[in-house]
Write a protein that holds these residues in place. Structure first.
Motif, PDB file in Angstrom:
ATOM      1  N   ALA A 435      78.273  99.904  16.817  1.00  0.00           N
ATOM      2  CA  ALA A 435      78.253  98.792  17.772  1.00  0.00           C
ATOM      3  C   ALA A 435      79.172  97.672  17.296  1.00  0.00           C
ATOM      4  O   ALA A 435      79.355  97.470  16.089  1.00  0.00           O
ATOM      5  CB  ALA A 435      76.839  98.257  17.944  1.00  0.00           C
ATOM      6  N   PHE A 436      79.761  96.955  18.244  1.00  0.00           N
ATOM      7  CA  PHE A 436      80.536  95.765  17.917  1.00  0.00           C
ATOM      8  C   PHE A 436      79.559  94.607  17.784  1.00  0.00           C
ATOM      9  O   PHE A 436      78.947  94.187  18.768  1.00  0.00           O
ATOM     10  CB  PHE A 436      81.564  95.471  19.009  1.00  0.00           C
ATOM     11  CG  PHE A 436      82.339  94.205  18.781  1.00  0.00           C
ATOM     12  CD1 PHE A 436      83.325  94.136  17.810  1.00  0.00           C
ATOM     13  CD2 PHE A 436      82.066  93.058  19.520  1.00  0.00           C
ATOM     14  CE1 PHE A 436      84.036  92.968  17.588  1.00  0.00           C
ATOM     15  CE2 PHE A 436      82.762  91.890  19.313  1.00  0.00           C
ATOM     16  CZ  PHE A 436      83.753  91.843  18.344  1.00  0.00           C
ATOM     17  N   SER A 437      79.375  94.108  16.571  1.00  0.00           N
ATOM     18  CA  SER A 437      78.373  93.083  16.310  1.00  0.00           C
ATOM     19  C   SER A 437      79.010  91.818  15.755  1.00  0.00           C
ATOM     20  O   SER A 437      79.830  91.884  14.830  1.00  0.00           O
ATOM     21  CB  SER A 437      77.323  93.587  15.308  1.00  0.00           C
ATOM     22  OG  SER A 437      76.646  94.734  15.781  1.00  0.00           O
ATOM     23  N   THR A 438      78.647  90.683  16.327  1.00  0.00           N
ATOM     24  CA  THR A 438      78.996  89.390  15.757  1.00  0.00           C
ATOM     25  C   THR A 438      77.691  88.678  15.430  1.00  0.00           C
ATOM     26  O   THR A 438      76.666  88.906  16.084  1.00  0.00           O
ATOM     27  CB  THR A 438      79.816  88.541  16.742  1.00  0.00           C
ATOM     28  OG1 THR A 438      79.050  88.317  17.937  1.00  0.00           O
ATOM     29  CG2 THR A 438      81.120  89.238  17.102  1.00  0.00           C
ATOM     30  N   CYS A 439      77.718  87.822  14.422  1.00  0.00           N
ATOM     31  CA  CYS A 439      76.480  87.143  14.051  1.00  0.00           C
ATOM     32  C   CYS A 439      76.774  85.738  13.536  1.00  0.00           C
ATOM     33  O   CYS A 439      77.876  85.449  13.052  1.00  0.00           O
ATOM     34  CB  CYS A 439      75.699  87.934  13.009  1.00  0.00           C
ATOM     35  SG  CYS A 439      76.531  88.138  11.418  1.00  0.00           S
ATOM     36  N   ARG A 440      75.785  84.885  13.648  1.00  0.00           N
ATOM     37  CA  ARG A 440      75.828  83.516  13.138  1.00  0.00           C
ATOM     38  C   ARG A 440      74.507  83.237  12.449  1.00  0.00           C
ATOM     39  O   ARG A 440      73.442  83.643  12.930  1.00  0.00           O
ATOM     40  CB  ARG A 440      76.009  82.514  14.271  1.00  0.00           C
ATOM     41  CG  ARG A 440      77.313  82.686  15.058  1.00  0.00           C
ATOM     42  CD  ARG A 440      78.478  82.040  14.347  1.00  0.00           C
ATOM     43  NE  ARG A 440      79.695  82.114  15.139  1.00  0.00           N
ATOM     44  CZ  ARG A 440      80.729  81.309  14.982  1.00  0.00           C
ATOM     45  NH1 ARG A 440      80.691  80.361  14.055  1.00  0.00           N
ATOM     46  NH2 ARG A 440      81.811  81.430  15.729  1.00  0.00           N
ATOM     47  N   VAL A 441      74.568  82.502  11.347  1.00  0.00           N
ATOM     48  CA  VAL A 441      73.367  82.103  10.617  1.00  0.00           C
ATOM     49  C   VAL A 441      73.396  80.598  10.430  1.00  0.00           C
ATOM     50  O   VAL A 441      74.408  80.049   9.969  1.00  0.00           O
ATOM     51  CB  VAL A 441      73.261  82.809   9.256  1.00  0.00           C
ATOM     52  CG1 VAL A 441      72.032  82.315   8.490  1.00  0.00           C
ATOM     53  CG2 VAL A 441      73.187  84.321   9.439  1.00  0.00           C
ATOM     54  N   LEU A 442      72.304  79.936  10.799  1.00  0.00           N
ATOM     55  CA  LEU A 442      72.184  78.489  10.653  1.00  0.00           C
ATOM     56  C   LEU A 442      71.023  78.158   9.732  1.00  0.00           C
ATOM     57  O   LEU A 442      69.995  78.851   9.734  1.00  0.00           O
ATOM     58  CB  LEU A 442      71.904  77.813  12.005  1.00  0.00           C
ATOM     59  CG  LEU A 442      73.066  77.559  12.961  1.00  0.00           C
ATOM     60  CD1 LEU A 442      73.522  78.861  13.583  1.00  0.00           C
ATOM     61  CD2 LEU A 442      72.636  76.571  14.033  1.00  0.00           C
ATOM     62  N   GLU A 443      71.193  77.092   8.954  1.00  0.00           N
ATOM     63  CA  GLU A 443      70.056  76.600   8.188  1.00  0.00           C
ATOM     64  C   GLU A 443      69.078  75.845   9.076  1.00  0.00           C
ATOM     65  O   GLU A 443      67.881  75.824   8.810  1.00  0.00           O
ATOM     66  CB  GLU A 443      70.539  75.686   7.058  1.00  0.00           C
ATOM     67  CG  GLU A 443      71.304  76.408   5.974  1.00  0.00           C
ATOM     68  CD  GLU A 443      71.594  75.510   4.789  1.00  0.00           C
ATOM     69  OE1 GLU A 443      71.014  74.399   4.721  1.00  0.00           O
ATOM     70  OE2 GLU A 443      72.395  75.907   3.929  1.00  0.00           O
ATOM     71  N   GLN A 444      69.581  75.215  10.134  1.00  0.00           N
ATOM     72  CA  GLN A 444      68.715  74.428  11.008  1.00  0.00           C
ATOM     73  C   GLN A 444      67.756  75.340  11.759  1.00  0.00           C
ATOM     74  O   GLN A 444      68.168  76.242  12.470  1.00  0.00           O
ATOM     75  CB  GLN A 444      69.548  73.638  12.014  1.00  0.00           C
ATOM     76  CG  GLN A 444      68.711  72.796  12.965  1.00  0.00           C
ATOM     77  CD  GLN A 444      69.527  72.258  14.124  1.00  0.00           C
ATOM     78  OE1 GLN A 444      70.746  72.391  14.131  1.00  0.00           O
ATOM     79  NE2 GLN A 444      68.856  71.675  15.096  1.00  0.00           N
ATOM     80  N   PRO A 445      66.441  75.111  11.654  1.00  0.00           N
ATOM     81  CA  PRO A 445      65.477  75.942  12.380  1.00  0.00           C
ATOM     82  C   PRO A 445      65.368  75.506  13.838  1.00  0.00           C
ATOM     83  O   PRO A 445      66.000  74.542  14.272  1.00  0.00           O
ATOM     84  CB  PRO A 445      64.169  75.686  11.632  1.00  0.00           C
ATOM     85  CG  PRO A 445      64.318  74.276  11.134  1.00  0.00           C
ATOM     86  CD  PRO A 445      65.783  74.105  10.804  1.00  0.00           C
ATOM     87  N   CYS A 446      64.566  76.216  14.577  1.00  0.00           N
ATOM     88  CA  CYS A 446      64.282  75.846  15.961  1.00  0.00           C
ATOM     89  C   CYS A 446      63.118  74.865  15.958  1.00  0.00           C
ATOM     90  O   CYS A 446      62.025  75.195  15.478  1.00  0.00           O
ATOM     91  CB  CYS A 446      63.913  77.085  16.770  1.00  0.00           C
ATOM     92  SG  CYS A 446      63.501  76.739  18.483  1.00  0.00           S
TER      93      CYS A 446
END
Length: 555
Positions: A435-446
């Motif tokens: 699969a073509f996958s892009t991802c982002r990771v943030l320290e800020q929670p919801c």
């Protein structure tokens, strides 16, 4: 609807629109998903990772409250204490002390010191001891009070250009309601209504120094599906080179009356086909098990005990997911444009995508991300939000994944030579090979501050991480949670689209003349069914997914 680069709009049939990108639709009463419960968090532009200006427009001076970039359509009687301009007329220029007198359970009155109106709106508690809800904008509703409308939960102020009340239809009642696709289409053929919407849209667009696109949040189950169809057509004709992300919303509960259920099915089929036609991407959002007429059990989350009968609860879940899914084009550093996000998912005609979310993402306190993902094996711990219970988990063509609320580990200690983003990327490569996958990771929670409901398991701590065991006594409210969410173009969408088409084809449409009397021709319905069939074929993967549908369609 909403525009871009520091501008946006939305409605009860266009929803919230954001600065450098977004438009939305209707946060209305019957609508299951209302992203507005998350709005309190948007008033706190203290997160360095996300641009608050992508969602909010600044006031005329430093003291003026920020307002969402939003164009919202609402029905007569559906705005509650809000006026047509989006406020209840509360003075906004008083800079002295404010005393708030409320009736106590003992019948007396007690003054409460308050700050300015904006601060009071942001910090209002979500639950109270009284027996009725307050009517001040920004004050969160009392859970056991007479809460009926989305405006009862509103914790932000709206700009006077945001809210347009449709005078032709009523919010409540048995007659004069906006219940059919054709009624919604005709609304935007009314020159007066069209002029109102274009005026409000252009007001926000002209503020933009870089218009990136729009988001349209639109109910699929009632006449607002027709309004959304015409809105996306209008945007496509006028801003054809901009991104248009459409979110089709469906309430969790359905009526017991078969006639109304059939009407909902026809609205969903027509709305899905028309929105996909003029949108860059269309994502259905609901906790229902299906877009069709056959009931399915609602989606359940391991660490949330929500009441499926309350739109307030299901809306909050979808709001948190939507707030996470839209992270890529709201980032301060290296944001992806709306157009780029759409292009990464919709190649080969796959303009419908499915949403998945883990809320909260199950992270034991103190564990590193690679340990958490390693414990998952090949099973991603998320639940479907698009009525798409894919029988072939682990298979997709393309996906965009966002994880927020995570550092190297949940205690803040560095735990791996790999960054959190690279750790997630490697996990996705193993879980979704090819699969073509892009991802982002943030320290800020919801954020889950009021008016977000406190429906979390006792095992969820104040910061959203899992506890070893429930606390001996009642703990503090959950203030934020880590969330894992994804948009996927996956083979399971074939079953969703083909199933919707099959449900409509199984009807004797001659028995539902009242629906077609509202303005839909039989030929238009047939064209929509053909478009659904063409969309479904885009998700063939050569592994037998959807073969049953092929057999059913062979007649």
């Amino acid at each position: 609807m909403g525009p871009g680069r520091e501008s946006g709009a939305g409605n009860r049939d266009w929803g919230q629109g954001w600065d450098r990108d977004r438009v939305g639709a209707r946060p209305g009463p019957g609508a299951d998903p209302r992203p507005l419960p998350q709005a309190a968090a948007l008033l706190r532009p203290d997160a360095a990772e996300l641009r608050s200006s992508a969602l909010l427009r600044a006031g005329r001076d430093a003291r003026a409250p920020h307002t969402p970039r939003l164009v919202a359509l609402e029905l007569k009687g559906g705005v509650g204490t809000l006026g047509a301009g989006g406020t209840a007329g509360t003075p906004g220029t008083w800079d002295g002390d404010v005393a708030d007198y409320r009736e106590s359970s003992g019948g007396g009155s007690a003054p409460q010191d308050g700050g300015d109106s904006a601060d009071s709106a942001e910090n209002a508690p979500s639950e109270g001891k009284g027996g009725s809800s307050t009517s001040v904008p920004g004050a969160a509703p009392v859970q056991d009070g007479p809460v009926r409308l989305w405006s009862d939960y509103l914790s932000v102020r709206l700009h006077p250009k945001s809210l347009y009340v449709i005078p032709q239809y009523m919010h409540d009642g048995e007659c004069g309601v906006l219940e059919a696709f054709g009624q919604g289409e005709r609304l935007l053929q009314d020159p007066a209504c069209l002029e109102e919407l274009e005026d409000r849209l252009h007001f926000y667009v002209e503020e933009c120094d870089y218009l990136q696109g729009f988001q349209v949040l639109c109910d699929l189950h009632d006449g607002f599906s027709g309004v959304g169809a015409k809105v996306t057509e209008l945007l496509y004709d006028e801003y054809s080179r901009k991104g248009i992300l459409s979110w089709g919303l469906m309430p969790l509960a359905g009526p017991a009356d078969r006639g109304k259920n059939v009407c909902r099915l026809l609205n969903a089929a027509l709305g899905t086909a028309h929105l996909a036609r003029h949108s860059s991407l269309l994502c259905p959002l609901s906790l229902r098990g299906t877009l069709g007429i056959k009931p399915q059990p609602p989606v359940r989350f391991p660490y949330i005990d929500y009441d499926a009968s309350l739109d307030y609860h299901s809306s909050a879940i979808l709001a948190a997911a939507l707030d996470t899914l839209t992270v890529p084009f709201r980032l301060r550093a290296a944001p992806a444009s709306m157009g780029h996000l759409a292009e990464s998912l919709h190649f080969c005609g796959r303009k419908v995508v499915a949403a998945w979310a883990s809320l909260p993402f199950p992270v034991p306190h103190g564990l590193a991300l690679h340990d958490v993902l390693g414990a998952c094996g090949q099973d991603v711990p998320w639940e479907p939000l698009s009525c798409c219970r894919d029988p072939a988990l682990g298979r997709c063509f393309a996906q965009c994944v966002v994880l927020r609320g995570m550092r190297g580990d949940s205690s803040g200690r560095p735990a791996s030579l790999l960054s959190a983003e690279e750790t997630l990327r490697r996990f996705l490569h193993g879980a979704f090979p090819g699969a073509f996958s892009t991802c982002r990771v943030l320290e800020q929670p919801c954020p889950t501050a009021p008016p977000f409901p406190q429906f979390f398991s006792p095992l969820v701590g104040r910061r959203g991480f899992l506890l070893d065991r429930p606390p001996a006594r009642s703990s503090a409210a959950v203030e934020s949670v880590p969330v894992l969410a994804a948009l996927q173009a996956a083979p399971g969408l074939r079953r969703l689209l083909a199933g919707l088409r099959q449900d409509v084809r199984g009807l004797d449409t001659r028995r539902w003349a009242s629906f077609f009397a509202a303005g839909v021709e039989q030929d238009e319905l047939q064209e929509a069914l053909e478009e659904l069939a063409a969309l479904a074929q885009c998700y063939e993967d050569g592994d037998g997914v959807g073969d049953d549908d092929d057999a059913a369609d062979s007649d």
